[in-house]
Design a protein around this motif. Sequence first.
Motif, PDB file in Angstrom:
ATOM      1  N   UNK A 179       0.825  -1.213   0.000  1.00 11.90           N
ATOM      2  CA  UNK A 179       0.000   0.000   0.000  1.00 11.90           C
ATOM      3  C   UNK A 179       0.856   1.259   0.000  1.00 11.90           C
ATOM      4  N   UNK A 180       2.035   1.194   0.598  1.00  9.61           N
ATOM      5  CA  UNK A 180       2.928   2.357   0.549  1.00  9.61           C
ATOM      6  C   UNK A 180       3.403   2.610  -0.880  1.00  9.61           C
ATOM      7  N   UNK A 181       3.715   1.557  -1.596  1.00 13.61           N
ATOM      8  CA  UNK A 181       4.035   1.724  -3.016  1.00 13.61           C
ATOM      9  C   UNK A 181       2.835   2.312  -3.765  1.00 13.61           C
ATOM     10  N   UNK A 182       1.638   1.825  -3.434  1.00 11.57           N
ATOM     11  CA  UNK A 182       0.440   2.301  -4.111  1.00 11.57           C
ATOM     12  C   UNK A 182       0.237   3.798  -3.880  1.00 11.57           C
ATOM     13  N   UNK A 183       0.431   4.233  -2.636  1.00  7.87           N
ATOM     14  CA  UNK A 183       0.302   5.657  -2.328  1.00  7.87           C
ATOM     15  C   UNK A 183       1.263   6.474  -3.188  1.00  7.87           C
ATOM     16  N   UNK A 184       2.521   6.103  -3.185  1.00  7.19           N
ATOM     17  CA  UNK A 184       3.504   6.875  -3.950  1.00  7.19           C
ATOM     18  C   UNK A 184       3.215   6.838  -5.443  1.00  7.19           C
ATOM     19  N   UNK A 185       2.817   5.678  -5.947  1.00  4.94           N
ATOM     20  CA  UNK A 185       2.537   5.574  -7.381  1.00  4.94           C
ATOM     21  C   UNK A 185       1.338   6.424  -7.785  1.00  4.94           C
ATOM     22  N   UNK A 186       0.275   6.411  -6.971  1.00  4.55           N
ATOM     23  CA  UNK A 186      -0.903   7.207  -7.308  1.00  4.55           C
ATOM     24  C   UNK A 186      -0.615   8.689  -7.174  1.00  4.55           C
ATOM     25  N   UNK A 187      -0.046   9.109  -6.044  1.00  7.75           N
ATOM     26  CA  UNK A 187       0.240  10.537  -5.840  1.00  7.75           C
ATOM     27  C   UNK A 187       1.094  11.091  -6.985  1.00  7.75           C
ATOM     28  N   UNK A 188       2.049  10.282  -7.447  1.00  4.95           N
ATOM     29  CA  UNK A 188       2.982  10.801  -8.456  1.00  4.95           C
ATOM     30  C   UNK A 188       2.381  10.835  -9.849  1.00  4.95           C
ATOM     31  N   UNK A 189       1.655   9.802 -10.248  1.00  8.32           N
ATOM     32  CA  UNK A 189       1.101   9.840 -11.600  1.00  8.32           C
ATOM     33  C   UNK A 189      -0.083  10.796 -11.688  1.00  8.32           C
ATOM     34  N   UNK A 190      -0.737  11.058 -10.556  1.00  7.37           N
ATOM     35  CA  UNK A 190      -1.787  12.065 -10.522  1.00  7.37           C
ATOM     36  C   UNK A 190      -1.206  13.478 -10.467  1.00  7.37           C
ATOM     37  N   UNK A 191       0.063  13.585 -10.081  1.00  4.84           N
ATOM     38  CA  UNK A 191       0.769  14.858  -9.910  1.00  4.84           C
ATOM     39  C   UNK A 191       0.227  15.645  -8.726  1.00  4.84           C
ATOM     40  N   UNK A 192      -0.008  14.952  -7.633  1.00  5.61           N
ATOM     41  CA  UNK A 192      -0.361  15.621  -6.389  1.00  5.61           C
ATOM     42  C   UNK A 192       0.877  16.269  -5.779  1.00  5.61           C
ATOM     43  N   UNK A 194       2.708   3.803 -17.748  1.00  2.10           N
ATOM     44  CA  UNK A 194       1.443   3.155 -17.378  1.00  2.10           C
ATOM     45  C   UNK A 194       1.537   2.705 -15.919  1.00  2.10           C
ATOM     46  N   UNK A 195       0.556   3.108 -15.138  1.00  2.00           N
ATOM     47  CA  UNK A 195       0.494   2.703 -13.725  1.00  2.00           C
ATOM     48  C   UNK A 195      -0.711   1.804 -13.531  1.00  2.00           C
ATOM     49  N   UNK A 196      -0.502   0.632 -12.959  1.00  2.15           N
ATOM     50  CA  UNK A 196      -1.538  -0.366 -12.747  1.00  2.15           C
ATOM     51  C   UNK A 196      -1.757  -0.544 -11.243  1.00  2.15           C
ATOM     52  N   UNK A 203      -1.957  -9.103  -3.799  1.00  2.00           N
ATOM     53  CA  UNK A 203      -2.960  -8.327  -3.093  1.00  2.00           C
ATOM     54  C   UNK A 203      -2.504  -6.875  -2.912  1.00  2.00           C
ATOM     55  N   UNK A 204      -3.396  -5.941  -3.201  1.00  2.00           N
ATOM     56  CA  UNK A 204      -3.143  -4.509  -3.012  1.00  2.00           C
ATOM     57  C   UNK A 204      -1.861  -4.078  -3.723  1.00  2.00           C
ATOM     58  N   UNK A 205      -1.617  -4.658  -4.883  1.00  2.00           N
ATOM     59  CA  UNK A 205      -0.376  -4.386  -5.604  1.00  2.00           C
ATOM     60  C   UNK A 205      -0.517  -3.253  -6.595  1.00  2.00           C
ATOM     61  N   UNK A 206       0.611  -2.671  -6.969  1.00  7.36           N
ATOM     62  CA  UNK A 206       0.645  -1.650  -8.013  1.00  7.36           C
ATOM     63  C   UNK A 206       1.990  -1.686  -8.705  1.00  7.36           C
ATOM     64  N   UNK A 207       1.995  -1.264  -9.965  1.00  8.40           N
ATOM     65  CA  UNK A 207       3.230  -1.238 -10.728  1.00  8.40           C
ATOM     66  C   UNK A 207       3.208  -0.023 -11.654  1.00  8.40           C
ATOM     67  N   UNK A 208       4.374   0.547 -11.888  1.00  6.06           N
ATOM     68  CA  UNK A 208       4.527   1.639 -12.834  1.00  6.06           C
ATOM     69  C   UNK A 208       5.525   1.190 -13.888  1.00  6.06           C
ATOM     70  N   UNK A 209       5.093   1.168 -15.144  1.00  4.18           N
ATOM     71  CA  UNK A 209       5.901   0.696 -16.261  1.00  4.18           C
ATOM     72  C   UNK A 209       6.153   1.845 -17.228  1.00  4.18           C
ATOM     73  N   UNK A 210       7.383   1.928 -17.735  1.00  2.80           N
ATOM     74  CA  UNK A 210       7.768   2.997 -18.652  1.00  2.80           C
ATOM     75  C   UNK A 210       8.376   2.357 -19.897  1.00  2.80           C
ATOM     76  N   UNK A 211       7.985   2.858 -21.059  1.00  2.00           N
ATOM     77  CA  UNK A 211       8.523   2.319 -22.309  1.00  2.00           C
ATOM     78  C   UNK A 211      10.000   2.714 -22.459  1.00  2.00           C
ATOM     79  N   UNK A 212      10.791   1.781 -22.951  1.00  2.00           N
ATOM     80  CA  UNK A 212      12.213   2.029 -23.158  1.00  2.00           C
ATOM     81  C   UNK A 212      12.463   2.702 -24.511  1.00  2.00           C
TER      82      UNK A 212
END
Length: 430
Positions: free
Chosen positions: A303-316, A373-375, A421-430
């Motif tokens: 969930x800590x990864x999820x928080x950081x991933x959401x806040x950052x891709x949303x640009x909070x 892409x953030x999942x 469970x409660x996972x998230x990933x951020x993928x960037x094209x090379x």
Amino acid sequence: MRDKNLCALTPPRGFNTWDCYGAAVNEEQLMANARFQAQHLKEFGWEYVVCDIQWYEPTASSYYYHNFTELCFDEYSRLIPAPNRFPSSKNGAGFKKIADEIHALGLKFGIHILRGIPRQCVHLNTPTVTPGVTARDIASQFSVCPWNTDMYGVDADKKGAQEYYDSLFSLYASWGVDFVKVDDISNTEFKPHDPYSARKEIEMIKKAIDSCGRDMVLSLSPGPAPLWEAEHLKTYSNMWRMSGDFWDTPEALDRMFDLCYNWYPHTAPGCFPDCDMLPLGIIQLTEELPEYRARKTRFTKAEQYMVMNLWCIFRSPLMFGGEMTMMDDFTYSLITNKELLDINECSSENRPLLWDKKTAIWSCKDKNGKNVFAFFNLTDEKTKLTLSAQDAGISAFGTLHDIWTKEKLTAVDTLTVSFDSRGSRVLVTD
């Protein structure tokens, strides 16, 4: 007129004292965090040090407010730091010495205020900066904060009202304040009969900042801010809270996905819907209940990864809430992932591609124009998410990498991502 957007072309990033000290932070604690931030986090763009509520209250001792307590104020009914808690403020110095030291560290200094004028000054009928106008003359005595007894609102239609706010921000400018978080001003939750009732005070504050001679980021709090007032918020402030105080519960995190989905069209340079602080690391050091005092965040690592991933891709905006000097290696790694922080700072075209209350997919372009892409899997079950190139708005995926694990993935027309469970990933094209 000052262009307020130039103060915050990218989402502000820094430390705020509320999550770890509540109403009771003191100068020693504030400066210890500032020095840690300068030494370990400045290179990653963490630049603001914000002293939250009750810095003007001599008796503040915990997370909680003391109702109708005595406050420190000057000859013009303006709150000033309590010298027993902020010794460098003695003899009328205010926060200037603290701000000077923070600036010398290469950082910026912020404060929290509640809208309005001190209730104590209204009851004592003390002077304001306008000759012949007292605190009682400009107070709106039926405009009160639902959770804090310190202030009355200021009636914008009264003689001396704008001048009072001008004098406040002139004082803050003389101290060297770079960021002001104004509380009890943008929420609808506590005032359903009169949502957004502080509209005129927001406008007075913006005007006062324009005339004070110093650039200041204006943050409005708490939420939920009214979505129907988005244009007003964007015109008069740099950031505004989308929710009430965000704490470390799964329910609060899940709710944030709804808010981000609703607010994402309104992010722009100088205008940032705010997910609120990051309750990570060690928090609540001044909590009175021993079972909650100086505790670790309740969020799982996922969930800590999820928080950081959401806040950052949303640009909070990113405001770290934990005690920095107690930060462990994992927490440090969370907030120093340069690739993720660059997405927060420099990405474009940020938008949700999927949100069904259980899973979410967001996309954007990074500063180099690469696809991101953030999942997100909000369920407690393992799952897979599939995204087609067509739905992503691209011809093919090609090779991507995970910004956390550096794992490589290759796809053409369809990209499938697996989660715990409660996972998230951020993928960037090379």
